[in-house]
Motif scaffolding. Structure first.
Motif, PDB file in Angstrom:
ATOM      1  N   UNK A 105       0.722  -1.048  -0.001  1.00 53.79           N
ATOM      2  CA  UNK A 105       0.006  -0.011   0.141  1.00 53.79           C
ATOM      3  C   UNK A 105       0.784   1.194   0.049  1.00 53.79           C
ATOM      4  N   UNK A 106       1.965   1.154  -0.412  1.00 51.34           N
ATOM      5  CA  UNK A 106       3.032   2.203  -0.380  1.00 51.34           C
ATOM      6  C   UNK A 106       2.820   3.188  -1.654  1.00 51.34           C
ATOM      7  N   UNK A 107       3.578   4.265  -1.487  1.00 54.72           N
ATOM      8  CA  UNK A 107       3.471   5.314  -2.806  1.00 54.72           C
ATOM      9  C   UNK A 107       3.844   4.953  -3.902  1.00 54.72           C
ATOM     10  N   UNK A 108       3.264   5.221  -4.979  1.00 53.86           N
ATOM     11  CA  UNK A 108       3.472   4.896  -6.388  1.00 53.86           C
ATOM     12  C   UNK A 108       3.621   6.302  -6.991  1.00 53.86           C
ATOM     13  N   UNK A 141     -12.681  -0.341   7.319  1.00 56.20           N
ATOM     14  CA  UNK A 141     -11.626  -1.093   6.279  1.00 56.20           C
ATOM     15  C   UNK A 141     -10.992   0.230   5.662  1.00 56.20           C
ATOM     16  N   UNK A 142     -11.685   1.123   5.224  1.00 52.95           N
ATOM     17  CA  UNK A 142     -10.966   2.217   4.842  1.00 52.95           C
ATOM     18  C   UNK A 142     -10.289   2.717   5.934  1.00 52.95           C
ATOM     19  N   UNK A 143     -10.773   3.072   7.034  1.00 51.75           N
ATOM     20  CA  UNK A 143     -10.019   3.830   8.142  1.00 51.75           C
ATOM     21  C   UNK A 143      -8.669   2.953   8.537  1.00 51.75           C
ATOM     22  N   UNK A 144      -8.799   1.575   8.745  1.00 52.89           N
ATOM     23  CA  UNK A 144      -7.809   0.777   9.090  1.00 52.89           C
ATOM     24  C   UNK A 144      -6.696   0.980   8.057  1.00 52.89           C
ATOM     25  N   UNK A 145      -7.001   0.710   6.702  1.00 54.71           N
ATOM     26  CA  UNK A 145      -5.764   0.813   5.691  1.00 54.71           C
ATOM     27  C   UNK A 145      -5.361   2.200   5.656  1.00 54.71           C
ATOM     28  N   UNK A 146      -6.036   3.423   5.751  1.00 53.36           N
ATOM     29  CA  UNK A 146      -5.534   4.489   6.179  1.00 53.36           C
ATOM     30  C   UNK A 146      -4.496   4.534   7.093  1.00 53.36           C
ATOM     31  N   UNK A 147      -4.641   4.040   8.341  1.00 48.35           N
ATOM     32  CA  UNK A 147      -3.904   4.020   9.343  1.00 48.35           C
ATOM     33  C   UNK A 147      -2.547   3.060   9.218  1.00 48.35           C
ATOM     34  N   UNK A 148      -2.583   2.304   8.126  1.00 46.79           N
ATOM     35  CA  UNK A 148      -1.604   1.470   7.810  1.00 46.79           C
ATOM     36  C   UNK A 148      -1.125   1.633   6.535  1.00 46.79           C
ATOM     37  N   UNK A 149      -1.423   2.380   5.691  1.00 49.53           N
ATOM     38  CA  UNK A 149      -1.054   2.600   4.315  1.00 49.53           C
ATOM     39  C   UNK A 149       0.168   3.301   4.120  1.00 49.53           C
ATOM     40  N   UNK A 150       0.686   4.218   4.973  1.00 48.50           N
ATOM     41  CA  UNK A 150       1.640   5.222   4.754  1.00 48.50           C
ATOM     42  C   UNK A 150       1.290   5.854   3.324  1.00 48.50           C
ATOM     43  N   UNK A 151       0.102   6.451   3.393  1.00 46.88           N
ATOM     44  CA  UNK A 151      -0.269   7.262   2.230  1.00 46.88           C
ATOM     45  C   UNK A 151       0.426   8.623   2.203  1.00 46.88           C
ATOM     46  N   UNK A 152       0.326   9.493   1.401  1.00 49.87           N
ATOM     47  CA  UNK A 152       0.647  10.889   1.580  1.00 49.87           C
ATOM     48  C   UNK A 152       1.888  11.156   0.569  1.00 49.87           C
ATOM     49  N   UNK A 153       2.241  12.470   0.404  1.00 49.76           N
ATOM     50  CA  UNK A 153       3.189  12.897  -0.406  1.00 49.76           C
ATOM     51  C   UNK A 153       4.599  12.407   0.447  1.00 49.76           C
ATOM     52  N   UNK A 209       5.723   3.487   6.778  1.00 51.01           N
ATOM     53  CA  UNK A 209       5.700   2.838   5.531  1.00 51.01           C
ATOM     54  C   UNK A 209       4.212   2.157   5.317  1.00 51.01           C
ATOM     55  N   UNK A 210       4.392   1.295   4.334  1.00 51.77           N
ATOM     56  CA  UNK A 210       3.170   0.623   3.812  1.00 51.77           C
ATOM     57  C   UNK A 210       2.713  -0.081   4.791  1.00 51.77           C
ATOM     58  N   UNK A 226       9.681  -0.043  -1.078  1.00 59.09           N
ATOM     59  CA  UNK A 226      10.621   0.966  -0.748  1.00 59.09           C
ATOM     60  C   UNK A 226      11.009   0.891   0.876  1.00 59.09           C
ATOM     61  N   UNK A 227      10.247   0.155   1.416  1.00 58.98           N
ATOM     62  CA  UNK A 227      10.418  -0.146   3.112  1.00 58.98           C
ATOM     63  C   UNK A 227      10.576   1.087   3.906  1.00 58.98           C
ATOM     64  N   UNK A 228      11.321   1.056   4.707  1.00 55.79           N
ATOM     65  CA  UNK A 228      11.597   2.164   5.744  1.00 55.79           C
ATOM     66  C   UNK A 228      12.683   2.949   5.190  1.00 55.79           C
ATOM     67  N   UNK A 229      13.931   2.627   4.725  1.00 56.39           N
ATOM     68  CA  UNK A 229      14.674   3.634   3.946  1.00 56.39           C
ATOM     69  C   UNK A 229      14.839   3.021   2.577  1.00 56.39           C
TER      70      UNK A 229
END
Length: 536
Positions: free
Chosen positions: A16-19, A69-81, A101-102, A249-252
């Motif tokens: 669920x990381x950034x593309x 589910x949307x809320x849970x994924x948002x909390x885990x997804x690491x979304x954003x710029x 991260x994701x 891309x993990x944490x680093x």
């Protein structure tokens, strides 16, 4: 020692990381974050009002569970710029840290760190940002820095991501870099960072953009912001293509353009790439940097069983390497404690020798002697031909399990599969003489077996199934096409060093099971690499 690690299962959460914009979409995942265990099917509803109530209830439940589910994924997804969204597109180097991260990375990190409780307790906590702040400022002797309080001056605006980019044109005294720190309040961030960098006599140029604070060396802010206006790193198709090829891309994560960066770092005075020069003075590329081309992208990421530094090389100078063949590695005896394997070196040397010989000739200029000629004379060899024969199509070194504290009985061996095994055996003899005659070797068909103990030569000829062991598979995965492999079973050698360790350090080391790395040529000018640390 612990029970073998169970067979690896797929990551329980989708990526669920950034593309990056313009990058191909990630493949769809067949797994997800489970919200609850499956429930028994309810009894069939009767017609009439019961059915109407069931429909309404079902819609309400779907909305409720869907929203949850949307809320849970948002909390885990690491979304954003990401930092790359606000850093200049002309950068040739980039490093990113993301403590949000994701979802898959968060779950995998929790599971892996559960195997290393001492490390987990150090890295995790209510606010990992505080740990990073303490780490950065713990050695700050300036009383000015100590006046800033994390809880009141930093925490209210500090985000969870940061990135740094290095651009062309810097000097030794003033590298052309830009630091992007994610912020939740741009005004407060700019004020606090202004106070922080005012502690430095040179100060810094500080700007804000799209939820990030940008910190740049004094006098470079205007040019950096102008470069950003022309296009960010996330809009650089070369960068996004490389990061997409990298995957999670993990944490680093990091990216480096060797074609541009090698000479740029040389101008910054990086001694490893050339002799230091005067700040701001350009010079011709050194023999080392002249041959560099392509890019490297890498990421530090988690799996429930290991932490891995994985990466890709793209656009590099093509090396004439044969497809990897690790059959001689996986057939080592089961009790192998460590092994090093190189495949296809004889072909790779053909294309690599011009660069290597040039570097050796440069050493000749530094030492005042003919380095290549001295090697050939001392060992009675012809380069590069004899080097190709000695490394062969496959070159494998191995260390059986043993008590490494007893130096007099140290055992190590190897196998060479060569196009000229007789010549390879003669070269082994010649090298052995320079070492005082410690090796036993035998030639069997196209393979040379050698060891410091005759009994181990027999063991190598008999072979085994190292590649089928749980530790090997967990540490290296599928390396059937790898060109280079390193494997160390820490559980088999830990008796050599555990006695010198105490307390938490000993506990952490005992929690580690194995270390392994591999490199694989995946196409002309392209390769992948991995380095894993596996937990018990």
């Amino acid at each position: 020692m612990t029970d073998p690690t169970p067979e690896h299962t797929p990551d329980p959460a989708p990526h669920a990381g950034y593309t990056y914009p313009g990058a191909p979409p990630a493949p769809a995942s067949t797994t997800g974050v489970g919200l609850s265990d499956p429930q028994d099917h309810p009894p069939a509803a009767r017609p009439g009002r019961g059915r109407t109530g069931l429909v309404i209830g079902g819609v309400a439940a779907a909305l409720l569970l869907g929203g949850g589910a949307v809320f849970a994924v948002q909390q885990l997804s690491g979304a954003g710029a990401q930092p790359a969204d606000v850093l200049p597109g002309d950068a040739y180097g980039y490093v990113r840290l993301d403590i949000d991260p994701s979802a898959g990375q968060k779950i995998a990190a929790v599971r892996f760190l559960g195997k290393l409780p001492q490390v987990r307790d150090t890295l995790t906590g209510d606010d990992p940002r505080r740990k990073l702040w303490d780490l950065v400022t713990q050695d700050a002797a300036d009383s000015c820095v100590s006046t800033l309080r994390y809880d009141t001056d930093i925490a209210p605006w500090l985000g969870e991501r940061a990135g740094v980019a290095i651009r062309p044109g810097g000097t030794t005294d003033k590298p052309n870099v830009a630091l992007a720190v994610q912020v939740s309040d741009e005004a407060r961030a700019k004020e606090a960072l202004g106070k922080l960098f005012a502690c430095d006599k040179d100060g810094a140029d500080i700007e804000t953009k799209d939820g990030y604070a940008l910190v740049m060396p004094p006098g470079t802010g205007a040019s950096t912001m102008a470069a950003i206006a022309k296009g960010t790193l996330a809009a650089n198709s070369t960068f996004t293509g490389d990061m997409t090829a990298l995957g999670e891309q993990g944490v680093v994560s990091a990216w480096f353009d060797m074609t541009t960066g090698a000479t740029q770092l040389q101008d910054l005075g990086a001694g490893a790439l050339g002799t230091p020069g005067t700040a701001g003075t350009a010079r011709p590329p050194s023999a080392t940097t002249a041959g560099m081309q392509g890019r490297v992208a890498a990421a530090l990421r988690f799996d429930p069983s290991f932490v891995e530094l994985a990466g890709v090389v793209r656009g590099a100078k093509a090396v004439n390497a044969a497809p990897g063949d690790t059959s001689e590695l996986v057939d080592l005896p089961d009790d192998t404690a460590a092994a090093l394997h190189v495949s296809g070196a004889d072909q790779a040397i053909d294309s690599a020798w011009p660069t290597l010989s040039t570097q050796l000739e440069n050493l000749s200029g530094m030492t005042g002697g003919d380095v290549i000629g001295e090697i050939e004379k001392q060992l009675d060899v012809t380069l590069p031909d004899d080097l190709k024969v000695l490394l062969g199509r496959s070159f494998t070194l191995s260390l059986p399990q043993q008590d490494l504290r007893v130096a007099d009985s140290f055992v190590v061996g190897g196998k060479i599969v060569s196009s000229d095994s007789a010549r390879a055996g003669a070269l082994v003899d010649r090298l052995d003489q320079t070492m005082g005659g410690i090796l036993t070797h035998t030639v069997d068909g196209g393979t040379v077996y050698l060891a410091t103990d005759p009994a181990y030569v027999a063991s190598l000829k008999k072979g085994g199934a190292l590649g089928d062991t749980d530790t090997f598979k967990a540490t290296l995965g599928d390396v059937s096409r790898a060109n280079g492999v390193l494997f160390v079973d820490l559980d088999r050698i830990e008796s050599a060093y555990l006695g010198d360790l105490q307390g938490d350090t000993r506990a952490v080391v005992e929690s580690l099971r194995a270390v392994g790395g591999s490199t694989t040529v995946t196409g002309p000018g392209e390769a992948s690499f991995s380095l894993r640390v596996v937990g018990n």
